[in-house]
Design a protein around this motif. Structure first.
Motif, PDB file in Angstrom:
ATOM      1  N   SER A  62       0.825  -1.206   0.000  1.00 51.68           N
ATOM      2  CA  SER A  62       0.000   0.000   0.000  1.00 51.68           C
ATOM      3  C   SER A  62       0.859   1.255   0.000  1.00 51.68           C
ATOM      4  O   SER A  62       0.548   2.244  -0.675  1.00 51.68           O
ATOM      5  CB  SER A  62      -0.934   0.009   1.218  1.00 51.68           C
ATOM      6  N   LEU A  63       1.965   1.231   0.749  1.00 52.92           N
ATOM      7  CA  LEU A  63       2.851   2.394   0.802  1.00 52.92           C
ATOM      8  C   LEU A  63       3.513   2.626  -0.546  1.00 52.92           C
ATOM      9  O   LEU A  63       3.606   3.769  -1.025  1.00 52.92           O
ATOM     10  CB  LEU A  63       3.899   2.194   1.894  1.00 52.92           C
ATOM     11  N   ASP A 124      15.777  13.019   6.170  1.00 52.37           N
ATOM     12  CA  ASP A 124      14.704  13.797   5.548  1.00 52.37           C
ATOM     13  C   ASP A 124      13.412  12.998   5.455  1.00 52.37           C
ATOM     14  O   ASP A 124      12.320  13.567   5.493  1.00 52.37           O
ATOM     15  CB  ASP A 124      15.108  14.234   4.134  1.00 52.37           C
ATOM     16  N   LEU A 125      13.543  11.679   5.305  1.00 53.06           N
ATOM     17  CA  LEU A 125      12.387  10.829   5.101  1.00 53.06           C
ATOM     18  C   LEU A 125      12.592   9.522   5.854  1.00 53.06           C
ATOM     19  O   LEU A 125      13.636   8.872   5.717  1.00 53.06           O
ATOM     20  CB  LEU A 125      12.203  10.544   3.604  1.00 53.06           C
ATOM     21  N   VAL A 126      11.618   9.155   6.668  1.00 55.68           N
ATOM     22  CA  VAL A 126      11.646   7.905   7.410  1.00 55.68           C
ATOM     23  C   VAL A 126      10.397   7.108   7.046  1.00 55.68           C
ATOM     24  O   VAL A 126       9.280   7.628   7.174  1.00 55.68           O
ATOM     25  CB  VAL A 126      11.692   8.149   8.936  1.00 55.68           C
ATOM     26  N   LEU A 127      10.585   5.877   6.567  1.00 50.10           N
ATOM     27  CA  LEU A 127       9.470   5.052   6.123  1.00 50.10           C
ATOM     28  C   LEU A 127       9.356   3.807   6.990  1.00 50.10           C
ATOM     29  O   LEU A 127      10.366   3.200   7.360  1.00 50.10           O
ATOM     30  CB  LEU A 127       9.653   4.619   4.660  1.00 50.10           C
ATOM     31  N   GLY A 128       8.134   3.401   7.270  1.00 45.23           N
ATOM     32  CA  GLY A 128       7.906   2.172   8.003  1.00 45.23           C
ATOM     33  C   GLY A 128       6.619   1.521   7.539  1.00 45.23           C
ATOM     34  O   GLY A 128       5.621   2.212   7.294  1.00 45.23           O
ATOM     35  N   ALA A 129       6.630   0.198   7.395  1.00 45.17           N
ATOM     36  CA  ALA A 129       5.439  -0.524   6.935  1.00 45.17           C
ATOM     37  C   ALA A 129       5.166  -1.700   7.861  1.00 45.17           C
ATOM     38  O   ALA A 129       6.025  -2.567   8.039  1.00 45.17           O
ATOM     39  CB  ALA A 129       5.608  -1.010   5.498  1.00 45.17           C
ATOM     40  N   ILE A 155       7.861  11.581   8.230  1.00 47.17           N
ATOM     41  CA  ILE A 155       7.717  10.146   8.466  1.00 47.17           C
ATOM     42  C   ILE A 155       6.447   9.662   7.764  1.00 47.17           C
ATOM     43  O   ILE A 155       5.400  10.308   7.856  1.00 47.17           O
ATOM     44  CB  ILE A 155       7.604   9.840   9.966  1.00 47.17           C
ATOM     45  N   TYR A 156       6.553   8.548   7.055  1.00 46.13           N
ATOM     46  CA  TYR A 156       5.373   7.869   6.514  1.00 46.13           C
ATOM     47  C   TYR A 156       5.315   6.482   7.135  1.00 46.13           C
ATOM     48  O   TYR A 156       6.264   5.703   7.036  1.00 46.13           O
ATOM     49  CB  TYR A 156       5.459   7.737   4.995  1.00 46.13           C
TER      50      TYR A 156
END
Length: 205
Positions: A62-63, A124-129, A155-156
């Motif tokens: 989904s991300l 700058d960008l932190v992603l977690g699923a 953060i997403y």
């Protein structure tokens, strides 16, 4: 249950083929995904040693779909991929299979609440699923996110909103204490929410 994914030798005929096979001990499966015009070949090593870390979960797909629909361009960035130490071999193999030589992607071990301070505090960008699923780890995850995300970073987090895992409590009560939080996307069919977060105030020392 039958496996509905396309033949590994054929081109993928959907953006994100779904994994519907059952878990079993000590076996590997190769999955193919199409993201932003690139075909990714991902090996999932199922078995008791890796447990839930072996597979690609719905929230990750989904991300990816969210970023693709918003034409987000990740080219040129320095990427650090993290997980617990026992998972790094699988991740490293998938990075080598999909990142061209010279690509700036490193794989490092990270245990929330224990060693996040060996990482920079200005991503700058932190992603977690699908990382919000064990309530006892919520304070550790929150502290790690507070350290990793830079003052102007974003953060997403994509999460299956499982009631039994109290995911809603993390996003509605804990995360907003330190971050401005927005619901970026809701997938009713998969029960997956994607949240966007930015720091509220001064960073922890």
């Amino acid at each position: 249950m039958a496996d509905s994914r396309p033949d590994p030798e054929s081109e993928p005929d959907s953006v994100f083929p779904r994994e519907v096979g059952l878990f079993a001990d000590c076996y590997s499966e190769k999955s193919r995904f199409c993201f932003c015009g690139h075909v990714l070949n991902i090996t999932e090593n199922f078995g008791s040693r890796l447990g839930v870390a072996a597979r690609v979960w719905d929230a990750a797909l989904s991300l990816c779909s969210y970023f693709e629909s918003h034409n987000v361009d990740f080219r040129g960035g320095d990427v650090t991929i993290t997980d617990l130490p026992l998972v790094l071999e699988q991740i490293q193999g998938n990075v080598q299979a999909n990142v061209p030589p010279g690509g700036r992607a490193q794989v490092r071990a990270l245990s929330w609440g224990a060693d996040q301070h060996v990482f920079p505090g200005d991503y700058d960008l932190v992603l977690g699923a699908d990382i919000v699923y064990l309530e006892s780890t919520f304070p550790l995850l929150l502290g790690t996110l507070r350290h990793l995300c830079g003052p102007h970073g974003t953060i997403y987090l994509a999460s299956k909103m499982r009631e039994e895992h109290r995911a809603e409590s993390f996003f509605q009560h804990l995360l907003p204490q330190h971050f401005h939080l927005e619901l970026a996307q809701r997938d009713e069919d998969e029960n997956v929410n994607i949240y966007r977060a930015r720091h509220r105030g001064p960073r922890p020392a």
